[in-house]
Enzyme design. Structure first.
Site, PDB file in Angstrom:
ATOM      1  N   SER A   8       0.914  -1.216  -0.142  1.00  0.00           N
ATOM      2  CA  SER A   8      -0.018  -0.049   0.080  1.00  0.00           C
ATOM      3  C   SER A   8       0.913   1.022  -0.146  1.00  0.00           C
ATOM      4  O   SER A   8       2.099   1.113   0.666  1.00  0.00           O
ATOM      5  CB  SER A   8      -0.959   0.190   1.310  1.00  0.00           C
ATOM      6  OG  SER A   8      -0.143   0.469   2.453  1.00  0.00           O
ATOM      7  N   ASP A   9       0.379   2.342  -0.501  1.00  0.00           N
ATOM      8  CA  ASP A   9       1.221   3.607  -0.375  1.00  0.00           C
ATOM      9  C   ASP A   9       0.830   3.706   1.176  1.00  0.00           C
ATOM     10  O   ASP A   9      -0.169   3.191   1.897  1.00  0.00           O
ATOM     11  CB  ASP A   9       0.496   4.677  -1.148  1.00  0.00           C
ATOM     12  CG  ASP A   9       1.787   5.832  -1.421  1.00  0.00           C
ATOM     13  OD1 ASP A   9       2.356   5.756  -0.155  1.00  0.00           O
ATOM     14  OD2 ASP A   9       1.536   6.707  -2.177  1.00  0.00           O
ATOM     15  N   TRP A  10       1.693   4.593   1.680  1.00  0.00           N
ATOM     16  CA  TRP A  10       1.679   4.762   3.434  1.00  0.00           C
ATOM     17  C   TRP A  10       0.106   5.428   3.901  1.00  0.00           C
ATOM     18  O   TRP A  10       0.202   6.562   3.609  1.00  0.00           O
ATOM     19  CB  TRP A  10       2.843   5.462   3.689  1.00  0.00           C
ATOM     20  CG  TRP A  10       4.188   4.780   3.990  1.00  0.00           C
ATOM     21  CD1 TRP A  10       4.804   4.985   4.982  1.00  0.00           C
ATOM     22  CD2 TRP A  10       4.815   3.523   3.326  1.00  0.00           C
ATOM     23  NE1 TRP A  10       5.778   3.724   5.165  1.00  0.00           N
ATOM     24  CE2 TRP A  10       5.839   3.231   4.052  1.00  0.00           C
ATOM     25  CE3 TRP A  10       4.432   2.865   2.069  1.00  0.00           C
ATOM     26  CZ2 TRP A  10       6.696   2.160   3.659  1.00  0.00           C
ATOM     27  CZ3 TRP A  10       5.327   2.050   1.561  1.00  0.00           C
ATOM     28  CH2 TRP A  10       6.237   1.582   2.542  1.00  0.00           C
ATOM     29  N   GLY A  11      -0.741   4.470   4.383  1.00  0.00           N
ATOM     30  CA  GLY A  11      -1.833   5.168   4.816  1.00  0.00           C
ATOM     31  C   GLY A  11      -2.786   4.887   3.508  1.00  0.00           C
ATOM     32  O   GLY A  11      -3.819   5.741   3.626  1.00  0.00           O
ATOM     33  N   GLY A  12      -2.606   4.271   2.693  1.00  0.00           N
ATOM     34  CA  GLY A  12      -3.752   4.261   1.345  1.00  0.00           C
ATOM     35  C   GLY A  12      -4.605   2.998   1.584  1.00  0.00           C
ATOM     36  O   GLY A  12      -5.364   3.074   0.793  1.00  0.00           O
TER      37      GLY A  12
END
Ligand code: BGC
Length: 743
Positions: A263-267
């Site tokens: 995931s993108d960070w916090g996605g």
């Protein structure tokens, strides 16, 4: 085996049953990876599996200590290896051995139009990652350049899907040959930064497949990327990090991706969707009501306890979990458990050399009236350098790609070193942009404060310019918020900090003015007619000054070509005139329609005959000249029996300097059932020619080069009919055209 171990082995064989002596399959490097994956999986507990699919710190995820399966360590990416942050904070860890070489930004790499250079980039950054103990490099990025306002364009490879696809593949091979996974990002449709978490992209299938997906597809199918990062934005009202269509149907389904979706960070925003919709590893979010900054929230990640609970309560099975873990184990066997993983190296002379070469090949000579460049040191007594970007460190800033470098040669230093003793080099500040220099606790240590007024600064520069033989202005953007920086977009096409006024004043004061634009984006140039020489300087990394000086002084002949169009006005960009874009922050999800469809970049300027870009896609001048012969084809019809036509074109260096040229092949479909761009890039070759030397360049034209994506049929279609093969030195500098037919 020495005698001691031999005796031990002998003793063991006497007491242990055969099965206990054998190396477990997952540890046996002679076994096939898939066999090792299954064996490791079969030995893992449910908790161990769940621990693997989410972060345990800012940049790592758990291994299986009991089984000797290592943690997975990730790093940004994509221009160098990011410095270490604390386990659970963004602050610097304060290590003293985590400085790196910064390579030029990916726009510069794309501007080299040289696949070998991309491979050198990948190899070099892969070695740095390896030495720093990283398993996954968070990059490269291949989101298409849709608007020049996008704050992260500098991390990507331009507006053309073919160019980006060709350039991303060797980078990935270079990195992964070192036993480090490339994580290609941000999949998909992350084409601007403001509202990156709340943008729901509405795009038709044809545009998706023809423009926004091909570079990712090439990264997966040809580059064999071991990881892909989901994007922050939404598509079809579902976050890209758990998007059924993007991840399951297309990436893992149609393309057969067998790696890990990170995931993108916090996605990640939803446990159920993350379980079922193709998300494999969740990173960087704060969930379940924990406020941003609460520590060790990892158990509360969507794919942590909430997942475990659902399994325990029988609400979901373990099929998806096993699939995720299989992918992660595969990643481990390919990287940190690979028996053939080589050794890395950090800040080596070779890496600096690579950084310098990439920079030199990517710098674009945009304009050079009366051959003002290269600088003639035999007739220069005084060279005036003006502008903040001549002295400002550019490796710090811009967001997650920010670096802590071992060294960075500024343009002024590079010019001074090169000119040394042959002419006087005088510096005038000219303007104050962003005097700060800090990102996430990495500080440049530069003190760029200057309290003089803009008028005073301009007056000084103009005064110094009066008797200079050359004036080199070095400005542009600077990776501060709104100036090429993550999570922000630019507010307009123009330069900030009064640079236009300053450049105009310098043009008045001295006719030998060279403007070097440092940016990852196109900028407006209202002074273009009054400035004889313009150079696109990108963000060039550790060797910035040396690469730039080599081009300005003519040690290296410029050979970079623009990977995107430089529009004259924002209204000339179809994302702004036809499509939608908003720079206004929104906390709720908003639809952004890509109404311009496939007509992105030169596909649009070609179509709108009235629009003249400042500089077209593929443009870049040289200090020498090239002559092109007429292209020839081995056959004028492509039939079912022929795989491809062979196009040949001879190119000659007609000047007095050695130099490289990028020969570009575009294909034009003369009649089609669906609207098509006037032409599309389908081949390019960078060649090196000594003065007077000639080389024949050969292109193969197959059906794929003639195809469009028919969204009704959901397949690529090459329609019979007439086509033109166009040989060009840029999207508007056509050297020869030859027709053929597809039967
Ligand atoms: C960026 C990613 C980056 C990640 C980790 C995110 O904000 O969008 O590109 O890899 O942070 O730093």
């Amino acid at each position: 085996m020495n005698s001691k171990t031999y005796l031990l082995a002998l003793a063991l064989s006497a007491v242990l049953p055969l099965s206990a002596q054998q190396t477990p399959i997952y540890q046996d490097a002679t076994k096939h990876i898939e066999e090792r994956v299954e064996d490791a999986l079969s030995r893992m507990t449910l908790q161990e599996k769940v621990a693997m699919v989410h972060a345990q710190s800012k940049f790592s995820s758990a291994g299986v200590p009991r089984l000797g399966i290592p943690e997975v360590w990730m790093t940004d990416g994509p221009h160098g290896i990011r410095s270490e942050v604390l386990w659970d904070e963004w602050d610097q860890a304060g290590w003293t051995n985590d400085s790196c070489v910064a390579f030029p930004a990916l726009t510069c790499l794309a501007a080299t139009w040289n696949e070998e250079i991309s491979s050198l980039y990948g190899k070099s950054i892969g070695e740095e990652a390896l030495y720093r103990g990283k398993d996954v490099l968070l990059g490269p990025g291949v989101n298409i350049y849709r608007t020049p306002l996008n704050g992260r364009n500098f991390e990507y490879m331009g507006e053309d899907p073919f160019l980006a696809a060709r350039m991303v593949v060797p980078y990935i091979h270079g990195v992964q040959d070192k036993g480090v996974a490339a994580c290609v990002k941000h999949f998909a449709l992350n084409n601007h930064e403001v509202n990156r978490h709340t943008t729901n992209v509405i795009v038709d299938d044809r545009t998706l497949y023809e423009i926004y997906l091909p570079a990712f597809k090439a990264a997966v199918q040809e580059g064999k990327a071991w990881a892909v990062m989901g994007a922050y934005n939404l598509y079809q009202n579902q976050h890209a990090c758990h998007n059924q269509r993007l991840l399951n149907d297309i990436l893992k389904g149609e393309w057969g991706f067998d790696g890990v979706v990170v995931s993108d960070w916090g996605g990640v925003h939803n446990t159920d969707q993350a379980i079922t919709n193709g998300m494999d590893m969740e990173f960087g979010s704060w969930t379940n009501g924990l406020s941003n900054g609460a520590s060790n929230a990892y158990d509360n990640y969507y794919l942590a306890m909430p997942y475990l609970q659902r399994i325990r309560e029988g609400k979901v099975g373990t099929t998806e979990l096993d699939d995720k873990v299989r992918r992660i184990l595969r990643l481990c066997f390919r990287t940190n458990m690979s028996p053939t993983r080589p050794l890395g190296s950090l800040c080596s002379p070779e890496h600096y050399e690579a950084a310098r070469r990439i920079g030199e090949e990517g710098i674009v000579l945009l304009q050079n009236r009366d051959n003002l460049l290269p600088i003639d040191l035999d007739r220069a007594k005084k060279i005036l350098v003006v502008g903040e970007n001549a002295i400002k460190m550019m490796t710090v800033g811009g967001g997650s790609s920010s670096l802590k470098v071992q060294r960075e040669v500024s343009p002024l230093e590079g010019i001074r070193n090169r000119v040394a003793g042959r002419a006087e080099v005088v510096y005038a500040r000219g303007y104050v942009g962003d005097a700060g220099g800090e990102y996430n606790g990495v500080v440049t240590g530069q003190n760029l404060k200057d309290n003089r007024t803009p008028e005073e600064l301009i007056a000084e520069a103009v005064r110094e310019a009066a008797d200079a033989d050359y004036v080199i202005f070095i400005g542009g953007l600077n990776k501060s918020a709104g100036q090429d920086c993550e999570d922000t977009d630019r507010k307009g096409l123009g330069l900030s900090y009064g640079q236009d006024e300053l450049i105009s004043a310098l043009a008045e004061a001295n006719k030998n003015l060279i403007v070097v634009n440092i940016s990852g984006n196109a900028v407006a140039m209202p002074w273009m007619d009054r400035v004889p020489a313009i150079v696109q300087g990108w963000y060039l990394g550790s060797e910035a000054g040396n690469s730039l000086a080599a081009i300005l002084m003519g040690d290296v002949n410029p050979s970079g070509k623009l990977p995107f169009t430089f529009p004259a006005r924002l209204e000339d960009v179809p994302a702004h005139s036809l499509g939608e874009y908003t720079g206004v922050r929104s906390d709720t999800v908003i639809d952004i329609r890509y109404n311009e469809g496939i007509f992105v970049g030169y596909r649009w300027t070609d179509k709108q005959k009235k629009i003249r870009p400042l500089f077209p896609f593929g443009h870049g001048l040289s200090y020498t000249t090239f002559a092109y012969d007429k292209p020839t084809l081995d056959n004028r019809t492509l039939t079912a029996d022929t795989d491809a036509l062979t196009l040949r074109v001879k190119v000659r260096n007609t000047g007095t300097r050695a130099g490289q040229e990028v020969v570009q092949l575009y294909i034009s479909d003369k009649k089609s059932s669906l609207p098509r761009p006037i032409k599309e890039l389908k081949g390019f070759r960078k060649i090196s020619l000594a003065p007077g030397e000639e080389q024949e360049v050969v292109f193969l034209i197959n059906r794929e080069a003639l195809s469009f994506f028919d969204d009704a049929k959901h397949e690529w279609v090459a329609e019979p009919g007439r086509f033109d093969a166009i040989i060009a030195a840029s999207a508007t500098d056509i050297k020869g055209t030859i027709s053929f037919e597809l039967k």
